[in-house]
Motif scaffolding. Structure first.
Motif, PDB file in Angstrom:
ATOM      1  N   VAL A 144       0.793  -1.173   0.017  1.00 15.43           N
ATOM      2  CA  VAL A 144       0.053  -0.079  -0.075  1.00 15.43           C
ATOM      3  C   VAL A 144       0.818   1.142   0.019  1.00 15.43           C
ATOM      4  N   ASN A 145       0.719   2.189  -0.900  1.00 13.54           N
ATOM      5  CA  ASN A 145       1.127   3.449  -0.961  1.00 13.54           C
ATOM      6  C   ASN A 145       0.860   4.242   0.172  1.00 13.54           C
ATOM      7  N   GLU A 146       1.724   5.287   0.431  1.00 13.34           N
ATOM      8  CA  GLU A 146       1.631   6.108   1.847  1.00 13.34           C
ATOM      9  C   GLU A 146       0.628   6.984   1.764  1.00 13.34           C
ATOM     10  N   GLY A 147       0.270   7.621   0.690  1.00 14.61           N
ATOM     11  CA  GLY A 147      -0.601   8.908   0.427  1.00 14.61           C
ATOM     12  C   GLY A 147      -1.883   8.720   1.545  1.00 14.61           C
ATOM     13  N   ASN A 148      -2.789   7.903   0.938  1.00 19.70           N
ATOM     14  CA  ASN A 148      -3.915   7.749   1.882  1.00 19.70           C
ATOM     15  C   ASN A 148      -4.012   6.299   2.420  1.00 19.70           C
ATOM     16  N   ARG A 149      -2.968   5.848   3.282  1.00 19.77           N
ATOM     17  CA  ARG A 149      -3.027   4.611   3.927  1.00 19.77           C
ATOM     18  C   ARG A 149      -4.066   4.017   4.487  1.00 19.77           C
ATOM     19  N   ALA A 150      -4.641   4.924   5.543  1.00 21.18           N
ATOM     20  CA  ALA A 150      -5.680   4.551   6.467  1.00 21.18           C
ATOM     21  C   ALA A 150      -6.905   4.472   5.424  1.00 21.18           C
TER      22      ALA A 150
END
Length: 538
Positions: free
Chosen positions: A423-429
């Motif tokens: 998963v990429n960091e941007g919108n992880r949650a």
């Protein structure tokens, strides 16, 4: 079988688990003591060329210290939040079913309220956490989860449904925002993927340890208060402690660092990541295993209680839910320890110049590649469910669940490790929340068909086994290549000779060539000794 077998199992697993968890600390302390003793008796200071050969310089040692300090910072808050949830877990079903005397359909509908709320909130909770801050979301979880726990003080169904709905909202937050905060902080500190895998193993072990303690505290709370509401009240106190520690110890982070010049990612950007087949595979695996895991938590009290009463009569006392749950968590810790040991073996190993790469056996690949390992434990866990459903003998069902939880201990850090690197960091949650949505729907559908019939449980477990077989294949095939390959950097033989005396080096690595002059050494092909062995021998 007597009910005290559960306590016996707990007391057998406890010292084994404690020993295995502390074994590395004992070995490090022993090595440190022997090293100091050797330095005192030696005339020359011990060589320290290892850093120059392996590349583990002062920077790497600093990163190791930072990783350990961060683990403590994160876990001391995370474990309080998880312990409050673990306190309530084993007693929710018995409270509704036995103490409140609700029918099975009503109990299932209360659980459904939790997961319907979780499914709906998973669509937006993660995105809100990314926008307004993940620490703030963790604080909101503590408040919401406490209100949910207090709802059991009333027997009014309207209050209980509202409390379960709040619990579903808290559940969606618990499974997304805490891990998202941790992974973002980890990547910000640039602590590395290898350490991240070890961190997830440590999280699972610590989490299960908190569950063990929580199960025992919950059992004590029931004994002292005389009601199964006691663990819920204790959980509220623990949530308050977790909230205070959050405010004191954690900094805020978002879907993207504030100091970055890049535009903050939106939910639409997150949806674009769904084009990655590995995210779909990971979501399917999570749906099948974690949905099945919840159904196990829902059914095991009734299955073990029915099996116990078949032996001791309909008036037999209840099985000890707290100690049984603690034993399950100890089995889960053992699985997490195995995963951590496998991840440590994947760390970089030195290769000598010209050393031939040895073929790795298929068996070793199966148990050392995380995606293969996860596929194996998912299949084995499904088999344990079939055994417990079709062999209604108390002792066999209990140990079947123990083995299932052992597999769960391997699965949890393994799937978290894959999430961390895929998963990429941007919108992880936000993406974590969307990935949980199929799991919640899986549980809702299963609970909607719940009836008080042992044959129904068998049907459910057969269906779960079928989905787990598919999830096992998805892990082995769909996640192939997701984890970074093991690297073996070469070292300089001249550097190795400088740190070692010539005789020892030639005995280990170099042999005089029969076809060349005696002064021209060649690499031995009889035994590929690693540089680590040379250093340890020195």
């Amino acid at each position: 079988m007597r009910v005290n077998l559960y306590w016996i199992t707990l007391f057998v697993l406890l010292p084994i688990t404690v020993f295995l968890m502390s074994r590395s600390l004992l070995l490090k302390a022993t090595r440190r003591f022997l090293t100091k003793t050797k330095r005192r008796t030696s005339d020359t200071p011990p060589p320290s060329p290892t850093d120059s050969i392996t590349g583990e310089d002062d920077h790497e040692r600093t990163k190791d210290k930072e990783a350990r300090a961060f683990q403590i910072k994160f876990l001391k808050v995370y474990l309080f939040a998880m312990a409050a949830d673990w306190l309530q877990g084993p007693y929710t079903y018995p409270l509704f079913k036995t103490e409140f005397e609700f029918p099975e359909k009503t109990v299932a509908s209360l659980y459904m309220a939790t997961f319907i709320a979780a499914a709906i909130s998973s669509l937006f909770v993660g995105f809100l956490a990314d926008k307004f801050g993940r620490r703030n979301a963790c604080l909101a979880f503590c408040l919401i989860h406490s209100l949910s726990a207090l709802s059991v003080l009333s027997k009014d169904l309207r209050v209980l449904y509202a409390g379960q709905a709040l619990g579903g909202l808290g559940l969606a937050m618990l499974w997304t925002v805490f891990e998202s905060w941790m992974v973002t902080e980890w990547n910000t500190r640039k602590l590395g993927d290898e350490r991240l895998g070890t961190m997830f193993g440590t999280m699972t072990r610590a989490n299960c340890s908190a569950a063990v303690v929580g199960g025992l505290i919950g059992d004590l709370a029931v004994e002292v208060s005389g009601t199964r509401k006691g663990p819920f009240v204790v959980g509220v106190v623990i949530e308050a402690v977790a909230a205070v520690m959050l405010l004191c110890c954690w900094n805020e982070n978002y879907g993207q660092p504030k100091d970055t010049k890049e535009k903050r990612k939106t939910p639409r950007d997150t949806l674009k990541q769904l084009g990655d087949i590995k995210i779909w595979a990971l979501s399917f695996i999570s749906c099948c295993w974690e949905g099945t895991n919840f159904l196990v938590l829902f059914f095991w009290p009734g299955i073990l209680q029915d099996a116990h009463r078949r032996i001791h009569g309909p008036d037999a006392e209840d099985v000890p839910y707290g100690p049984i749950f603690a034993a399950f968590m100890l089995a889960m810790i053992l699985g997490a320890l195995l995963f951590s040991a496998i991840m440590k073996r994947k760390k970089t190993r030195l290769a000598l110049p010209g050393e031939t790469a040895h073929k790795t056996s298929w068996l070793k690949k199966a148990f050392t590649n995380p995606h293969n390992l996860m596929g194996i434990v998912i299949f084995v866990g499904g088999g344990c469910l079939l055994q417990s459903a079709y062999v209604p003998i108390e002792v066999l069902a209990f140990f079947g669940y123990l083995l299932f939880e052992f597999c769960n201990g391997i699965y949890v850090p393994c799937v978290a490790y894959h999430r961390g690197i895929i998963v990429n960091e941007g919108n992880r949650a936000g993406l974590y929340g969307l990935m949980k949505l199929p799991h919640f729907l899986f549980v809702i559908i299963a609970l909607a068909t719940a009836v008080e019939d042992p044959r129904h449980r068998q049907t459910v477990f057969v269906a779960c086994f079928s989905t787990l077989v598919a999830a096992s294949l998805a892990s082995i095939i769909g996640l192939r290549g997701s984890a970074p390959e093991e690297k073996r950097p070469e070292i300089d033989l001249e550097q190795l000779m400088e740190m070692s005396d010539g005789d020892s080096f030639r005995e280990k690595i170099l042999l005089p060539s029969t076809s060349a002059s005696a002064s021209t050494p060649t690499l031995s092909t009889t035994r590929p000794t690693t540089a680590h062995e040379i250093i340890m021998d020195k």
